[in-house]
Design an enzyme around this catalytic site. Structure first.
Site, PDB file in Angstrom:
ATOM      1  N   SER A 269     -32.754 -58.314  73.463  1.00 39.14           N
ATOM      2  CA  SER A 269     -32.129 -57.135  72.867  1.00 39.14           C
ATOM      3  C   SER A 269     -30.782 -56.900  73.524  1.00 39.14           C
ATOM      4  CB  SER A 269     -33.031 -55.912  73.053  1.00 39.14           C
ATOM      5  OG  SER A 269     -32.329 -54.711  72.781  1.00 39.14           O
ATOM      6  N   LYS A 275     -37.186 -56.235  76.435  1.00 40.64           N
ATOM      7  CA  LYS A 275     -37.755 -56.650  75.154  1.00 40.64           C
ATOM      8  C   LYS A 275     -37.948 -58.168  75.101  1.00 40.64           C
ATOM      9  CE  LYS A 275     -38.307 -54.568  71.849  1.00 40.64           C
ATOM     10  NZ  LYS A 275     -37.357 -54.054  70.852  1.00 40.64           N
ATOM     11  N   ASN A 277     -38.694 -59.885  71.803  1.00 42.92           N
ATOM     12  CA  ASN A 277     -38.929 -59.701  70.372  1.00 42.92           C
ATOM     13  C   ASN A 277     -39.461 -60.969  69.704  1.00 42.92           C
ATOM     14  OD1 ASN A 277     -37.933 -57.014  70.363  1.00 42.92           O
ATOM     15  ND2 ASN A 277     -35.836 -57.798  70.344  1.00 42.92           N
ATOM     16  N   ARG A 309     -27.595 -75.442  25.293  1.00 40.78           N
ATOM     17  CA  ARG A 309     -27.094 -75.184  26.647  1.00 40.78           C
ATOM     18  C   ARG A 309     -26.848 -73.694  26.762  1.00 40.78           C
ATOM     19  NH1 ARG A 309     -22.815 -78.515  27.132  1.00 40.78           N
ATOM     20  NH2 ARG A 309     -24.275 -80.197  27.640  1.00 40.78           N
TER      21      ARG A 309
END
Length: 401
Positions: A269, A275, A277, A309
């Site tokens: 972080s 952290k 994560n 097309r």
């Protein structure tokens, strides 16, 4: 390639990039020209290495020119003819139309994407087989609707992940073997090729020869029937579905208050040093949220296809498939990293199971109904279900331990 707003885009390398698509279009043009020469329609002197005619900065110029005619083929053919000697310039692209080149090039690029994903699947299957076998008896709490439900094992959870991966890889393998050539000429009738070859059989032979040269499946023209494209989109979205399930379980299981699972290499972080994560899971889930809608665009375009097309629906497919293809490759790599590095905390799983309340209620009901004491661990047929999944994986990947 890099993309600041799609972290990890570089993991897809050149797959489905603009450069890869330009190379694929060149391959189509070159193989078709060779086919005309080999059939005795164009003179031997027309043979050329088309890739040698392009310079490094041509990609941007061709992309800019595409705005004039609505696709990049016209600009590419114009550059090639300007730089080719006769008779190459005269015979280049004869019998083809822009849709033939673009659709066939899309199939070539899709094949490379599907092949790369298949390689990642092999890694994932080996890792998940190992996790399911190692933790087949690691007791854990099963949860339904986010709440404590019954005892289970982490091996059962990993086997469920493996089932999703196997469900995704089976159709992908079939798709790889059936990606179709597109040769129809201006309106999908092979009129120009028939004129060049002198017969319908000759035109079909040219189309089949192009398929063989490019290692694609021979097929009749499919100009405004777009199932070839939607099948690719569905396969890619299904891959992301399977990986998203894994990532969601890991992200949930790695919550601080649960702590049963963790990524081997978490993310940091910018403001909270403590952290760790679950970034692989986050990025995989990101792909899952966007894959379905992208595949949906391909279906919407297919449903809006008109005449010989389409007027915009066809054009909407190209960048959509490019984006979906690259993002799926990135998700594949992230999932391989996730499952091969996954950390399993059996002690936390046991503690969470022990702390759960009311788990014996169903066991008591079963005892009353049958008159028999319920099994102590109450994990039912878990072992057999794990074995069935492992056997299926081994049949698909014979070298999986």
């Amino acid at each position: 390639m890099t993309n600041l707003l799609w972290p990890g885009d570089n993991l897809a390398g050149d797959l489905m990039s603009d450069a890869a698509f330009l190379e694929a279009m060149l391959a189509v043009e070159g193989a078709w020209l060779d086919g005309l020469i080999d059939a005795g329609i164009a003179p031997r002197e027309a043979r050329a290495q088309l890739v040698d005619l392009l310079a490094e900065n041509d990609l941007e110029a061709i992309a800019r020119c595409a705005d004039a005619d609505g696709n990049p083929v016209s600009g590419l053919v114009s550059v090639l003819r300007e730089r080719s000697a006769e008779p190459t310039a005269r015979w280049l692209h004869r019998g083809l139309t822009s849709q033939d080149v673009i659709d066939t090039a899309l199939m070539l690029c899709a094949r490379d994407v599907l092949g790369a994903i298949g390689d990642e699947f092999a890694i994932q299957v080996r890792a998940l087989c190992g996790l399911a076998e190692t933790h087949r008896s690691t007791t854990a709490l099963a949860r339904t609707l986010t709440q404590a439900a019954l005892p289970s094992t982490l091996g059962a959870k990993f086997a469920h992940w493996l089932t999703g991966v196997l469900d995704a890889v089976e159709p992908l393998r079939g798709l790889l073997a059936s990606l179709p050539i597109q040769v129809g000429g201006a309106v999908g009738s092979l009129a120009a090729a028939t004129e060049l070859a002198g017969s319908v059989d000759g035109a079909v032979a040219l189309s089949d020869g192009l398929a063989a040269a490019l290692r694609l499946a021979p097929a009749p023209p499919w100009h405004s029937t777009r199932s070839a494209v939607t099948r690719i989109g569905d396969a890619l979205a299904s891959c992301c579905d399977a990986w998203g399930h894994i990532a969601t379980d890991v992200a949930t299981g790695s919550r601080s208050e649960i702590g049963e699972l963790a990524e081997g290499r978490g993310g940091g972080s910018s403001s909270m040093p403590h952290k760790n994560n679950p970034i692989r899971s986050v990025l995989i889930r990101r792909a899952t949220f966007t894959a379905g809608p992208l595949a949906g665009i391909l279906h919407a375009a297919a449903g809006a296809s008109v005449d010989e097309r389409s007027d915009g629906a066809w054009h909407a497919e190209w960048a959509t498939l490019q984006t979906l293809g690259r993002r799926t490759v990135v998700a594949a790599v992230h999932t391989s990293e996730l499952v091969t590095g996954l950390l399993v905390h059996a002690d936390r799983a046991a503690a969470n199971l022990a702390a759960a309340q009311g788990l014996a209620s169903e066991q008591r009901v079963m005892t009353e109904l049958t008159g028999r004491a319920a099994l102590r661990d109450y994990t039912g047929a878990t072992d057999r279900l794990i074995d069935a999944t492992l056997d299926r994986a081994r049949r698909l990947f014979e070298d999986t331990p």
